[in-house]
Write a protein that holds these residues in place. Structure first.
Motif, mmCIF file in Angstrom:
data_model
loop_
_atom_site.group_PDB
_atom_site.id
_atom_site.type_symbol
_atom_site.label_atom_id
_atom_site.label_comp_id
_atom_site.label_asym_id
_atom_site.label_seq_id
_atom_site.Cartn_x
_atom_site.Cartn_y
_atom_site.Cartn_z
ATOM 1 N N VAL A 13 -7.766 15.839 -7.359
ATOM 2 C CA VAL A 13 -6.446 15.246 -7.592
ATOM 3 C C VAL A 13 -5.370 16.081 -6.893
ATOM 4 N N GLU A 14 -5.537 17.399 -6.947
ATOM 5 C CA GLU A 14 -4.549 18.284 -6.320
ATOM 6 C C GLU A 14 -4.444 18.035 -4.821
ATOM 7 N N GLN A 15 -5.566 17.680 -4.198
ATOM 8 C CA GLN A 15 -5.550 17.415 -2.762
ATOM 9 C C GLN A 15 -4.831 16.112 -2.440
ATOM 10 N N ALA A 42 -1.574 15.945 -0.049
ATOM 11 C CA ALA A 42 -1.467 14.991 1.055
ATOM 12 C C ALA A 42 -0.171 14.191 0.953
ATOM 13 N N MET A 43 0.149 13.725 -0.237
ATOM 14 C CA MET A 43 1.384 12.972 -0.425
ATOM 15 C C MET A 43 2.609 13.829 -0.084
ATOM 16 N N LYS A 44 2.548 15.108 -0.406
ATOM 17 C CA LYS A 44 3.665 16.006 -0.102
ATOM 18 C C LYS A 44 3.847 16.220 1.399
ATOM 19 N N CYS A 45 2.812 15.892 2.165
ATOM 20 C CA CYS A 45 2.932 15.966 3.633
ATOM 21 C C CYS A 45 3.705 14.771 4.186
ATOM 22 N N GLY A 46 4.010 13.812 3.323
ATOM 23 C CA GLY A 46 4.801 12.670 3.745
ATOM 24 C C GLY A 46 4.001 11.453 4.153
ATOM 25 N N VAL A 47 2.716 11.408 3.787
ATOM 26 C CA VAL A 47 1.891 10.258 4.172
ATOM 27 C C VAL A 47 2.299 9.031 3.354
ATOM 28 N N ASP A 48 1.889 7.869 3.832
ATOM 29 C CA ASP A 48 2.260 6.619 3.185
ATOM 30 C C ASP A 48 1.228 6.146 2.169
ATOM 31 N N MET A 49 -0.020 6.542 2.366
ATOM 32 C CA MET A 49 -1.102 6.113 1.480
ATOM 33 C C MET A 49 -2.245 7.120 1.583
ATOM 34 N N VAL A 50 -3.121 7.107 0.594
ATOM 35 C CA VAL A 50 -4.262 8.030 0.591
ATOM 36 C C VAL A 50 -5.528 7.234 0.315
ATOM 37 N N THR A 51 -6.578 7.529 1.079
ATOM 38 C CA THR A 51 -7.877 6.899 0.848
ATOM 39 C C THR A 51 -8.866 7.948 0.356
ATOM 40 N N VAL A 52 -9.541 7.632 -0.739
ATOM 41 C CA VAL A 52 -10.577 8.514 -1.295
ATOM 42 C C VAL A 52 -11.870 7.712 -1.396
ATOM 43 N N GLY A 53 -12.959 8.314 -0.940
ATOM 44 C CA GLY A 53 -14.242 7.621 -0.960
ATOM 45 C C GLY A 53 -15.271 8.299 -1.834
ATOM 46 N N ALA A 54 -16.033 9.231 -1.238
ATOM 47 C CA ALA A 54 -17.194 9.815 -1.914
ATOM 48 C C ALA A 54 -16.872 10.416 -3.275
ATOM 49 N N ALA A 55 -15.687 11.002 -3.430
ATOM 50 C CA ALA A 55 -15.330 11.647 -4.695
ATOM 51 C C ALA A 55 -15.239 10.652 -5.842
ATOM 52 N N ILE A 56 -15.129 9.360 -5.504
ATOM 53 C CA ILE A 56 -15.041 8.317 -6.522
ATOM 54 C C ILE A 56 -16.292 7.452 -6.537
ATOM 55 N N THR A 57 -16.829 7.135 -5.357
ATOM 56 C CA THR A 57 -17.826 6.066 -5.268
ATOM 57 C C THR A 57 -19.223 6.486 -4.818
ATOM 58 N N MET A 58 -19.484 7.781 -4.699
ATOM 59 C CA MET A 58 -20.823 8.217 -4.321
ATOM 60 C C MET A 58 -21.373 9.174 -5.375
ATOM 61 N N LEU A 110 0.805 -1.223 0.000
ATOM 62 C CA LEU A 110 0.000 0.000 0.000
ATOM 63 C C LEU A 110 0.837 1.271 0.000
ATOM 64 N N GLN A 111 2.152 1.126 0.100
ATOM 65 C CA GLN A 111 3.007 2.303 0.168
ATOM 66 C C GLN A 111 2.844 3.165 -1.079
ATOM 67 N N HIS A 112 2.478 4.427 -0.849
ATOM 68 C CA HIS A 112 2.277 5.412 -1.916
ATOM 69 C C HIS A 112 1.213 4.966 -2.919
ATOM 70 N N LYS A 113 0.193 4.290 -2.407
ATOM 71 C CA LYS A 113 -0.899 3.822 -3.249
ATOM 72 C C LYS A 113 -2.220 4.487 -2.842
ATOM 73 N N LEU A 114 -3.194 4.358 -3.720
ATOM 74 C CA LEU A 114 -4.542 4.857 -3.466
ATOM 75 C C LEU A 114 -5.437 3.724 -2.976
#
Length: 255
Positions: free
Chosen positions: A214-216, A220-236, A8-12
């Protein structure tokens, strides 16, 4: 099991959820939703309730973050824990096929000691499961790390009294919960919390909550996080549609 976090490293991660009242509610629909996310390149899926997790597990070997929302049909509240609040609710999603257990780790209506005991019980019976702590503040992140979780996630930032913006907190005293929830959804993701967690904890960090652009994701990745989860923007689709409708209504409010 740590290879799951490496995967999951650097994955969506795509949160595939639908609730009673949605045309997409039910395992068959959510399985297809997950298939679409996988086809688009998702590195993992977040899913709610055992039947949906089983359906998604049957079509993929990708990591699944499983959660179990309990009492979600009741009026939502800033003070109530919904996401996997008990051992029984955790066991259901683990046995359904989740690789990572997502659970609320905020001290709302309980103490950190209560949360720690719950985690210890889960570890006793399911020692191989990874745990993602959904939280809303840096303090909660530090406590979760102390309790031995594997990932901290900003899922609940803005959805607890301790993290709600002061302007919205004032409105929460008189505003309908559904309307308040819509206002919270319009807030940008909590990048300050992501940056603070990056400085404060050594475990993995998942950026989640109110990510619509996408910019968000890039921010988030530039903050140094390991992974990003997106929900409503894709699946609702209903929420996505409403954003476009609301945009038109700002131009033609009287129509």
């Amino acid at each position: 099991m740590n290879t799951i976090l490496t995967e999951l490293q650097h994955k969506l991660i795509v949160s595939c959820q639908a609730f009673p009242g949605s045309p997409l509610y039910g395992p068959d629909y959510l399985q297809k939703m997950a298939m679409c996310a996988i086809k688009g390149g998702a590195g993992g899926i977040r899913a709610c309730w055992p039947d949906n997790i089983k359906a998604i597990r049957s079509i993929t070997d990708l990591p699944i973050v499983g959660i179990n929302k309990v009492g979600f049909d009741d009026p939502q509240s800033l003070d109530k824990v919904y996401i996997t609040p008990t051992f029984e609710s955790a066991a259901e999603v683990i046995e359904a096929g989740a690789d990572i257990l997502g659970m609320d780790s905020t001290p709302r209506g309980r103490t950190y000691d209560d949360i720690n005991k719950l985690i210890e019980q889960i570890r006793k019976y399911y020692p191989e499961i990874l745990i993602m702590a959904d939280l809303s503040t840096v303090e909660e992140g530090l406590k979760a790390e102390e309790m031995g979780v594997d990932v901290v996630s900003t899922t609940l930032s803005g959805y607890t009294r301790s993290s709600l913006k002061s302007s919205l907190l004032e409105k929460s005293t008189y505003m309908d919960e559904a309307k308040l929830d819509n206002l919270i959804h319009e807030e940008p993701p909590d990048l300050d919390l992501l940056k603070a967690l990056k400085k404060s904890v050594k475990i993995k960090i998942n950026a989640e909550g109110r990510i619509w652009k996408v910019e968000q994701v890039i921010d988030a990745m530039k903050c140094g996080v390991d992974m990003v989860t997106v929900g409503a923007a894709i699946t609702m689709p209903e929420k996505i549609t409403s954003k476009f409708v609301n945009a038109i209504n700002t131009v033609y409010p009287s129509d």
